[in-house]
Scaffold this active site. Sequence first.
Site, PDB file in Angstrom:
ATOM      1  N   GLU A 144     -22.510 -60.736 -71.223  1.00 16.37           N
ATOM      2  CA  GLU A 144     -21.420 -61.722 -71.284  1.00 16.37           C
ATOM      3  C   GLU A 144     -20.346 -61.264 -72.264  1.00 16.37           C
ATOM      4  O   GLU A 144     -20.664 -60.780 -73.355  1.00 16.37           O
ATOM      5  CB  GLU A 144     -21.931 -63.085 -71.766  1.00 16.37           C
ATOM      6  N   ARG A 154     -19.960 -55.012 -52.809  1.00 13.95           N
ATOM      7  CA  ARG A 154     -19.397 -56.364 -52.789  1.00 13.95           C
ATOM      8  C   ARG A 154     -18.960 -56.697 -54.205  1.00 13.95           C
ATOM      9  O   ARG A 154     -19.672 -56.434 -55.163  1.00 13.95           O
ATOM     10  CB  ARG A 154     -20.443 -57.357 -52.303  1.00 13.95           C
ATOM     11  N   THR A 160     -11.026 -58.145 -52.970  1.00 15.54           N
ATOM     12  CA  THR A 160     -12.446 -57.815 -52.957  1.00 15.54           C
ATOM     13  C   THR A 160     -12.524 -56.289 -52.968  1.00 15.54           C
ATOM     14  O   THR A 160     -11.522 -55.601 -52.758  1.00 15.54           O
ATOM     15  CB  THR A 160     -13.154 -58.356 -51.699  1.00 15.54           C
ATOM     16  N   TYR A 187     -27.667 -57.688 -69.295  1.00 16.18           N
ATOM     17  CA  TYR A 187     -26.795 -58.852 -69.521  1.00 16.18           C
ATOM     18  C   TYR A 187     -25.674 -58.445 -70.459  1.00 16.18           C
ATOM     19  O   TYR A 187     -25.930 -57.755 -71.457  1.00 16.18           O
ATOM     20  CB  TYR A 187     -27.583 -60.000 -70.172  1.00 16.18           C
ATOM     21  N   ASP A 229      -3.233 -61.888 -52.302  1.00 21.09           N
ATOM     22  CA  ASP A 229      -4.650 -61.622 -52.052  1.00 21.09           C
ATOM     23  C   ASP A 229      -4.685 -60.464 -51.057  1.00 21.09           C
ATOM     24  O   ASP A 229      -4.408 -60.638 -49.871  1.00 21.09           O
ATOM     25  CB  ASP A 229      -5.302 -62.880 -51.461  1.00 21.09           C
ATOM     26  N   LYS A 259     -14.145 -54.283 -48.671  1.00 16.93           N
ATOM     27  CA  LYS A 259     -13.569 -54.252 -47.312  1.00 16.93           C
ATOM     28  C   LYS A 259     -12.969 -52.857 -47.099  1.00 16.93           C
ATOM     29  O   LYS A 259     -13.710 -51.887 -47.096  1.00 16.93           O
ATOM     30  CB  LYS A 259     -12.560 -55.388 -47.158  1.00 16.93           C
TER      31      LYS A 259
END
Length: 442
Positions: free
Chosen positions: A48, A232, A223, A46, A197, A226
Site C-alpha cells: 500500500e 489485465r 486498460t 503487499y 478513455d 486490449k
Amino acid sequence: MKDTQIYELVKKEEKRQKEGIELIPSENYASEHVRKVLSSYFVNKYSEGYPKKRYYGGNENVDSVELIAIDRAKKLFKVPFANVQPYSGSPANLAVCLATCEPGATLMGLALTAGGHLTHGHTVSATGIYYKSVQYGLKKEGVYKKQDLFDYAEIRRLAVENRPKLIWVGATAYPLRYDYKKFAEIADEVGAFLAADIAHVAGLIAGGVHPSPVPHVHIVTTTTHKTLRGPRGAMILVTAKGLKKDPELGDKINKAIFPGLQGGPHDNQTAAIAVALYEANQPSFKKYSAQIVKNSKALAETLMKGGLKLVGGGSENHLLLVNLASVLGVGSGIFAQKALDMVGLTMNKNTVPDETASPFYPSGIRMGTPASTTRGMKEKEMKFIGGKILEVIELLKRYRLPTKKEERKEYISRFEKEMSGNPEIKRIRNEVKKLALRFPIP
Ligand code: DSN
C-alpha cells in the site's frame, strides 16, 4: 498435490484459445514474458502506498518495478504523470471522477447504446449513481456512412446547458478515429476536465497508427490488456495540459486510487505492465499495430461486399460493428454470437447506435483484429474469416427473435440444438480450426 479440477479447465481453455479465432476486439494474447512475470513472486507482496512511501516493509524491489513502469508509461505516451496501480479500467475511470468531481457533480459521456462505456456515467454504474450524468449520443443521420459520427453541435449544447465538471471522450464500440481537438474546444469553453478513455486504442496510439489525445485532453485512462497487449490492468495519465489546469491533478489522481478507492496494488500486475510497456516501445509493435488496422479494414470490406451494414461504413481502427437487423431482424445479435462461437469465431453481440432492441438482445455484433493479428494473421486470413462469417450468417436467415419475451428462452435453446447438429456448422468449424492451428498463440 494438484487441483485437477481447475487444472483441467486451464487445459481446456488453452485448447479453446488455440483452436478458435478470437475476434472480441477488447481481447488479446499477452506475451509469454508478460504471463511469466504475472505469476512471479511479486504475487505474494503487499505494498500500500507509492514508491518510497509504503505502509509495509520489504518493498525495495516493488518500488523499482513501479518506478520503471511509471517511467515507461510516461515515455510511451509522452505525458508528465502516470499512475500504474488501477486494478482495471472501471476503477481507473471511477478514480478520475473522484479526483475531479465532488459527489453529485455533473459529468458527461457517450451513452452505452451508442458505443460508450458503463463508467462514462451510465445509470447502473457508480459514475452515474454518485454523479449527475448527462449522456450524449451519435449523429442521428448517416451512421452507416464513413464520416465522424459525433454530433459536436449537440455535445456543445449539452455541455453549455449542464456545465459538467468532467467530459469523457472514448468508447468501447466505435470503429472510427476521434477528433480529440473538437472535444477539447467544447471542454475548454465550459471549463470542464476532458478525460480520454483510450482503453481500446491504446496500442494503436503507442504504435503511431491512431491520433493521440495527449495534446488536447487533461487526463487519459487506459486498460493494459486490449490493443496494448499486456496483463489485465489499467493506468491513469495526466497530460501537461492537465497539470497546467490543475498543478495538483497528479496528486489528486494518486489519492483517488489509494486510499480513495483501492488498497494494496497488485505488484505482479504492475511488473507485467512494465514488461508490456517495454514491448510496446519496440519497432515490431509499430508493425503490429499497423497490421491490426489493415486487418480490420480487410475484414470490414469483406463483410460489406457480402452485403452487411457496418456502423461508420467500415473500420479505421481495430474493430467493426455490424448491424444485422436488415438481414436477420431486430435483436438478432444473439443468434450470430452463438452460431459463430460454435464454429470457433468468438465475438460479442452488441447494441448499434440506432438500436431499437435491448442491450441483452441487441441487433449487432462487434468484432476486431488485435488478437488474430498477434497470431500473425494478415489480410488474406481476414478475407477467409469474413467469408466464414458470411456463410454462418446465411445459415441464420430462417431464425427471428420472438417478440414475446417469454418465448425467447425456449426458441434460443431450440436454435442452439439445431445449429450444433447442422453439418454446415461442423464443416465451417473444421475449416476455422485448421486455420487457427496454423497460427500458434504465444
Ligand atoms: N469489456 C470491455 C470491452 O469489451 O470493450 C470494456 O470494459
